[in-house]
Design a protein around this motif. Structure first.
Motif: not given
Length: 397
Positions: A180-193
């Protein structure tokens, strides 16, 4: 090569038609010999009258007949025409035509592009789909996104979360928070992982919503590209829910990106024509479906977006009964008109039956139920759905 030969022949034909008037000789007016003869006869009659060779009354009759013939002969066209332009202008016109036609084709056509019969195009699409870039390759080529401006304390807490979660790899909640928080940071690759770890830990217990989150993150990390990994998640979603909007959108996007707009159009229409409330995935399908329809060789205009789903209105405790009835009446009217003119899947008929029951229009509910049974009578699954709708509407037999 045959295409170029046909283009050359057609261009030459048009050039001949245009240039021919430019190379004709100049306009000249040539007097008809008959006209000159009749004029000479009139003069001869006048001389005969002067010499008293013929009587004046006979001369008048002769002159009248000669004049009639002269008028008839003078009405005929005895001119030849051409343009004032010469051969240089004609040659220049021909060159301009060739250059103009070639330039238009260069801009609108596909020079050097080979013929693509339907079977070849399908085979090419299958090959491209099988060998298209992976998720990692797509992420490497995706444009970098600017990180939102968050407070320093929040950024520090995310850094700590990134350190702690891998230390407890079997805790689902930690990976969910990190995703959730990675997606808020727009770090989508890490969020998907991180979301992928959630799905892996839950296994078959992973819900459709959790799978949809993973598909969204994978697509966002790849700048909208549907990789083989995203396709696998979309197909898993559709195994759990065959009519799922997100799953059908991503599968349609995959086909659209691999030169099968016909399949994309089929999948996107199945969700756009449903009349469901507007969602992120419906908005994307609505955005791209027009181009897919054009490339598929057909015309399609999606229905306008529905702001509220019918199911969200029925029984909504935040709305009064009067508000519910008013909203349902408008939605039911639009749905009924669409089904009457365009038809639709069985779930839309079922929704209409339930809505009529909520509005107390039992006769209308029975009429729609009877019509739907005639349409979907060959499908046991559809008949079961209609029976459930009839029970909810209070018109079950």
């Amino acid at each position: 090569m045959l295409f170029w030969i046909i283009c050359f022949v057609l261009t030459c034909g048009v050039g001949v038609i245009v240039i021919t008037p430019l190379v004709r000789p100049p306009k000249e007016t040539v007097e008809d010999p008959q006209v000159a003869l009749y004029k000479a006869q009139l003069e001869e009659v006048d001389r005969d009258v002067a010499r008293e060779v013929i009587a004046p009354e006979d001369a008048e009759r002769a002159k009248t007949e000669i004049a009639r013939r002269l008028i008839a002969a003078s009405g005929e066209d005895h001119t030849t025409s051409i343009s004032r332009f010469g051969k240089p202008a004609a040659i220049g016109t021909g060159i301009v035509l060739l250059a103009l036609s070639g330039g238009i084709y260069w801009q609108l056509g596909a020079p050097g592009y080979p013929d693509l019969p339907l079977k070849t195009r399908i085979a090419n699409g299958d090959e491209f789909r099988a060998n298209r870039p992976s998720q990692a390759e797509a992420e490497a080529n995706a444009p970098a996104l600017e990180t939102p401006d968050f407070p320093a304390e929040y950024v520090e807490s995310i850094d700590k979360l990134r350190e702690l979660v891998p230390l407890r790899p079997d805790e689902v909640q930690g990976w969910e928070l990190l995703a959730y928080h990675e997606s808020q940071m727009r770090n989508y690759p890490a969020a998907a992982t991180a979301q992928g770890q959630v799905i892996a830990l839950k296994g078959d217990a992973a819900t459709v919503d959790e799978l949809t989150v993973l598909a969204d993150l994978l697509a966002a990390a790849a700048d909208g590209y549907v990789s083989p990994q995203t396709e696998t998640i979309a197909r898993r979603i559709l195994q759990l829910d065959p009519n799922n909007i997100a799953g059908r959108y991503y599968l349609g996007a995959m086909y659209d990106q691999t030169d099968r707009p016909d399949r994309a159009l089929q999948l996107w229409r199945s969700i756009l024509d449903r009349g469901a409330a507007e969602t992120f995935h419906l908005a994307l399908a609505r955005r791209f479906v027009g181009d897919a329809a054009v490339r598929a060789g057909t015309d399609y205009t999606p229905p306008p977006a529905t702001e509220v789903a019918l199911e969200d209105v029925i029984g909504n405790e935040d709305l009064s009964e009067d508000d519910q009835s008013e909203m349902i009446a408008g939605m039911v009217s639009r749905l009924a008109d669409r089904l009457a003119t365009q038809g639709g899947p069985v779930d839309q008929w079922a929704r209409l039956i339930v809505a009529y029951g909520v509005l107390g229009q039992m006769d209308d509910a029975r009429d729609i139920l009877a019509e739907a049974r005639d349409v979907f009578g060959a499908s046991d699954e559809a008949m079961g759905l209609l029976d459930q709708a009839a029970t909810r509407a209070g018109v079950a037999e």
